[in-house]
Scaffold this motif. Structure first.
Motif, mmCIF file in Angstrom:
data_model
loop_
_atom_site.group_PDB
_atom_site.id
_atom_site.type_symbol
_atom_site.label_atom_id
_atom_site.label_comp_id
_atom_site.label_asym_id
_atom_site.label_seq_id
_atom_site.Cartn_x
_atom_site.Cartn_y
_atom_site.Cartn_z
ATOM 1 N N ARG A 223 -24.899 -67.193 33.338
ATOM 2 C CA ARG A 223 -26.037 -66.999 32.436
ATOM 3 C C ARG A 223 -26.885 -65.813 32.853
ATOM 4 O O ARG A 223 -27.203 -65.630 34.031
ATOM 5 C CB ARG A 223 -26.917 -68.244 32.399
ATOM 6 N N GLY A 224 -27.243 -65.015 31.848
ATOM 7 C CA GLY A 224 -28.134 -63.891 32.056
ATOM 8 C C GLY A 224 -29.454 -64.120 31.346
ATOM 9 O O GLY A 224 -29.840 -65.262 31.076
ATOM 10 N N ILE A 225 -30.146 -63.053 31.013
ATOM 11 C CA ILE A 225 -31.407 -63.177 30.296
ATOM 12 C C ILE A 225 -31.148 -63.395 28.813
ATOM 13 O O ILE A 225 -30.054 -63.122 28.317
ATOM 14 C CB ILE A 225 -32.298 -61.931 30.493
ATOM 15 N N GLU A 226 -32.168 -63.915 28.099
ATOM 16 C CA GLU A 226 -32.064 -64.180 26.676
ATOM 17 C C GLU A 226 -30.804 -65.004 26.408
ATOM 18 O O GLU A 226 -30.606 -66.042 27.003
ATOM 19 C CB GLU A 226 -32.047 -62.857 25.887
ATOM 20 N N ASN A 227 -29.929 -64.520 25.548
ATOM 21 C CA ASN A 227 -28.708 -65.269 25.211
ATOM 22 C C ASN A 227 -27.463 -64.696 25.866
ATOM 23 O O ASN A 227 -26.345 -65.070 25.497
ATOM 24 C CB ASN A 227 -28.518 -65.287 23.691
ATOM 25 N N GLU A 228 -27.631 -63.782 26.823
ATOM 26 C CA GLU A 228 -26.455 -63.194 27.473
ATOM 27 C C GLU A 228 -25.745 -64.234 28.334
ATOM 28 O O GLU A 228 -26.381 -64.965 29.107
ATOM 29 C CB GLU A 228 -26.856 -61.995 28.326
ATOM 30 N N ALA A 229 -24.424 -64.281 28.198
ATOM 31 C CA ALA A 229 -23.645 -65.242 28.970
ATOM 32 C C ALA A 229 -22.173 -64.868 28.916
ATOM 33 O O ALA A 229 -21.686 -64.303 27.934
ATOM 34 C CB ALA A 229 -23.827 -66.648 28.419
ATOM 35 N N THR A 230 -21.463 -65.179 29.989
ATOM 36 C CA THR A 230 -20.005 -65.095 30.026
ATOM 37 C C THR A 230 -19.506 -66.505 30.301
ATOM 38 O O THR A 230 -19.945 -67.145 31.271
ATOM 39 C CB THR A 230 -19.524 -64.128 31.111
ATOM 40 N N VAL A 231 -18.610 -66.999 29.449
ATOM 41 C CA VAL A 231 -18.249 -68.419 29.473
ATOM 42 C C VAL A 231 -16.766 -68.604 29.794
ATOM 43 O O VAL A 231 -15.898 -67.933 29.217
ATOM 44 C CB VAL A 231 -18.553 -69.074 28.106
ATOM 45 N N LEU A 232 -16.495 -69.539 30.708
ATOM 46 C CA LEU A 232 -15.150 -70.037 30.951
ATOM 47 C C LEU A 232 -15.137 -71.509 30.559
ATOM 48 O O LEU A 232 -15.904 -72.305 31.112
ATOM 49 C CB LEU A 232 -14.757 -69.871 32.415
ATOM 50 N N ALA A 233 -14.310 -71.869 29.596
ATOM 51 C CA ALA A 233 -14.284 -73.234 29.087
ATOM 52 C C ALA A 233 -12.858 -73.774 29.140
ATOM 53 O O ALA A 233 -11.924 -73.141 28.627
ATOM 54 C CB ALA A 233 -14.806 -73.260 27.650
ATOM 55 N N TYR A 234 -12.713 -74.977 29.735
ATOM 56 C CA TYR A 234 -11.394 -75.597 29.857
ATOM 57 C C TYR A 234 -11.332 -76.836 28.980
ATOM 58 O O TYR A 234 -12.176 -77.732 29.077
ATOM 59 C CB TYR A 234 -11.118 -75.978 31.310
ATOM 60 N N ASP A 235 -10.317 -76.873 28.106
ATOM 61 C CA ASP A 235 -10.097 -77.993 27.200
ATOM 62 C C ASP A 235 -8.897 -78.782 27.702
ATOM 63 O O ASP A 235 -7.766 -78.288 27.668
ATOM 64 C CB ASP A 235 -9.846 -77.468 25.784
ATOM 65 N N LYS A 236 -9.162 -80.009 28.179
ATOM 66 C CA LYS A 236 -8.086 -80.780 28.789
ATOM 67 C C LYS A 236 -7.033 -81.210 27.769
ATOM 68 O O LYS A 236 -5.854 -81.374 28.115
ATOM 69 C CB LYS A 236 -8.674 -82.005 29.489
ATOM 70 N N SER A 237 -7.423 -81.374 26.501
ATOM 71 C CA SER A 237 -6.470 -81.827 25.488
ATOM 72 C C SER A 237 -5.397 -80.783 25.202
ATOM 73 O O SER A 237 -4.271 -81.117 24.821
ATOM 74 C CB SER A 237 -7.197 -82.189 24.193
ATOM 75 N N THR A 238 -5.733 -79.522 25.387
ATOM 76 C CA THR A 238 -4.769 -78.440 25.149
ATOM 77 C C THR A 238 -4.333 -77.747 26.439
ATOM 78 O O THR A 238 -3.422 -76.914 26.411
ATOM 79 C CB THR A 238 -5.378 -77.377 24.219
ATOM 80 N N ASN A 239 -4.995 -78.071 27.557
ATOM 81 C CA ASN A 239 -4.769 -77.405 28.843
ATOM 82 C C ASN A 239 -5.011 -75.900 28.761
ATOM 83 O O ASN A 239 -4.383 -75.116 29.466
ATOM 84 C CB ASN A 239 -3.348 -77.651 29.366
ATOM 85 N N LYS A 240 -5.938 -75.486 27.888
ATOM 86 C CA LYS A 240 -6.228 -74.072 27.727
ATOM 87 C C LYS A 240 -7.587 -73.714 28.327
ATOM 88 O O LYS A 240 -8.557 -74.467 28.164
ATOM 89 C CB LYS A 240 -6.206 -73.673 26.250
ATOM 90 N N LEU A 241 -7.621 -72.574 28.996
ATOM 91 C CA LEU A 241 -8.860 -72.016 29.511
ATOM 92 C C LEU A 241 -9.255 -70.843 28.631
ATOM 93 O O LEU A 241 -8.442 -69.953 28.371
ATOM 94 C CB LEU A 241 -8.691 -71.554 30.962
ATOM 95 N N ARG A 242 -10.507 -70.854 28.181
ATOM 96 C CA ARG A 242 -11.019 -69.795 27.307
ATOM 97 C C ARG A 242 -12.013 -68.932 28.055
ATOM 98 O O ARG A 242 -12.931 -69.446 28.698
ATOM 99 C CB ARG A 242 -11.708 -70.408 26.088
ATOM 100 N N LEU A 243 -11.818 -67.617 27.990
ATOM 101 C CA LEU A 243 -12.794 -66.658 28.504
ATOM 102 C C LEU A 243 -13.503 -66.048 27.304
ATOM 103 O O LEU A 243 -12.861 -65.431 26.441
ATOM 104 C CB LEU A 243 -12.095 -65.566 29.323
ATOM 105 N N ASP A 244 -14.811 -66.240 27.246
ATOM 106 C CA ASP A 244 -15.607 -65.769 26.117
ATOM 107 C C ASP A 244 -16.618 -64.738 26.607
ATOM 108 O O ASP A 244 -17.576 -65.067 27.313
ATOM 109 C CB ASP A 244 -16.320 -66.949 25.453
#
Length: 489
Positions: free
Chosen positions: A385-406
């Motif tokens: 998390r950065g200032i305001e709405n800045e963010a870099t996200v790593l999200a893991y979905d166990k149902s699909t076993n996929k990791l998302r880099l946003d």
């Protein structure tokens, strides 16, 4: 013969350009040019106890142009030192560019093998290419040999795409592979030489089909854990779901090779990295018997906001390659990168997460190492998390076993998301390197990697762990501040 005017002029141009560079996105611990454009890594080699990395460089502009060879060296793969520009396109053998290639230690003579580029009609992008050599005994100053070009033209059935030689020695013979194309099908062709000057064409080492692109750039061929690996960067592969999302790709094929028959039986093409900015990877074997890879940390035709700052392009962290039990390449940072750790910012163990948990960061150059147990959660997120709405996200979905880099909220508003499918597991191990305008994610000890350029406007302030639809366990998480090896203010 080589004159020094081109190198002197290029060096002076870079020194002047350095004075105008805006440092807001300059990287702290990655290889960059002092100013202006870089792309492919070239000539990765260990010579007289030092690591050398060369790179494609345009010293006169922040955009791609007539290619020179920039040059850095290091004793430890962490602290790099800029050296004089090694090659300039100023001779009949390479008048429009010293394109990518490789380097070998030939009994104490550092030898660069590279492609000479020649325009027939620049406006129509008509050109021809040949292969050349330059040598040095001190590892700094290079002389092009009188025999250039050592390979004047490609085989008769080839297109004009004929570049990026990779050379190695086996027994008494030198071998060279070159990226090539025939009838808009990518391929890699093979040569052999007793002395690096006289080359015999052996034939096609590997070729693709309509699905694997029209040209294979930057090939590399080596043994890894008893198998042979062909690395290359195909141009023209079509996007397929979460695969092949970038303009061009880098990947590999693994198999068995018979030198006496020039026969390479191999498996499918596999992507090597699943981020936005990873291309033209090259490897070398060091004196610890490690196969080390470095890639270009950008991508053709992507947004490159640093051009406005007087520079563009960087190389990845050095990565050690190994072969997994299921026959896939694993990549992890070389062990030496722990030397970058300057200060431990925060650490936690065995923290149950029902909704979210936050660790302080306060910086733009840091490493995060985390192990998450995700047995009872459907999704988990790690958010920088950065200032305001800045963010870099790593999200893991166990149902699909996929990791998302946003990265869509950290400078990649367009096409900001990449995904990779992982082997099913209740545990997720992450090692993340953030360096002002880049992120490199190493997943499950090298099972997959995701490399992207990001452009946040301010330093990050926290790392937030979130659990969705169930509890997760943060077994451990540590964050280190990393040092700035360049100390550019």
């Amino acid at each position: 013969m080589l004159t020094t005017n081109g190198i002197q002029q290029a060096t002076e141009a870079v020194e002047q350009a350095k004075k105008k560079v805006n440092n807001r996105h300059r990287l702290g611990y990655h290889i960059m040019a002092p100013a202006n454009w870089i792309n492919d890594p070239n000539g990765l080699v260990q010579f007289k106890g030092e690591y050398h990395v060369f790179y494609q460089h345009h010293p006169y502009d922040e955009n791609w142009g007539p290619m020179h060879w920039g040059h850095v060296k290091s004793l430890d793969l962490v602290n790099w030192e800029h050296l004089p520009i090694a090659l300039a396109p100023e001779d009949a053998c390479d008048k429009d560019g010293c394109f990518s290639g490789s380097a070998v230690d030939n009994d104490g003579e550092l030898t660069l093998i590279y492609t000479g580029h020649h325009y027939i009609d620049k406006e129509r992008d008509l050109f021809y290419q040949n292969q050349n050599i330059a040598v040095s005994t001190d590892g700094v100053h290079f002389k092009k040999v009188v025999e250039n070009p050592v390979i004047e033209k490609p085989p008769a059935d080839s297109s004009h795409h004929f570049r990026d030689p990779k050379v190695w020695k086996r027994g008494r013979d030198w071998y060279m592979i070159v990226g090539n194309s025939k009838n808009n099908i990518g391929r890699v062709i093979l040569y052999r030489s007793p002395n690096l000057r006289n080359w015999e064409y052996i034939g096609v080492l590997a070729e693709g089909n309509e699905q694997l692109g029209y040209m294979w750039e930057c090939p590399d061929f080596f043994e890894l854990n008893g198998k042979h690996v062909l690395l290359m960067s195909p141009q023209g592969i079509k996007e397929a779901g979460d695969h092949f999302k970038n303009l061009f790709q880098t990947g590999y094929m693994i198999g068995e090779y018979e030198y006496d028959k020039n026969k390479f039986g191999h498996g499918e093409f596999i992507e090597l990295d699943y981020g936005h900015d990873f291309y033209a990877v090259q490897t070398f074997l060091d004196d610890k018997n490690r196969r080390i890879a470095i890639g270009w940390m950008d991508m053709w035709e992507s947004d490159m906001p640093t051009k406005k700052d007087g520079w563009c392009g960087a190389l990845t962290l050095p990565r050690e390659l190994t072969l997994s039990a299921d026959g896939k390449i694993k990549m992890v940072p070389v062990a030496e990168v722990t030397q970058l750790r300057e200060k431990k910012l925060s650490a936690i163990e065995n923290q149950t997460i029902t909704s979210s948990y936050e660790m302080g960061v306060q910086g733009s150059m840091f490493e995060v190492e985390a192990v998450l147990e995700v047995t009872n959660a459907e999704k988990v997120e790690l958010v920088l998390r950065g200032i305001e709405n800045e963010a870099t996200v790593l999200a893991y979905d166990k149902s699909t076993n996929k990791l998302r880099l946003d990265c869509s909220k950290s400078g990649k508003k367009k096409d900001g998301i990449r995904r990779v499918k992982l082997a099913a597991s209740d545990q997720l191990k992450l090692r993340i390197f953030v360096d002002r305008s880049s992120i490199e994610v190493f997943i499950n000890e090298g099972e997959a990697t995701m490399t992207s350029r990001i452009y946040p406007t301010e330093p990050y302030r926290s790392v937030e762990f979130t659990s969705c639809s169930g509890k997760s366990l943060l077994k451990k998480a540590t964050c280190w501040k990393l040092k700035d090896i360049w100390n550019e203010k």
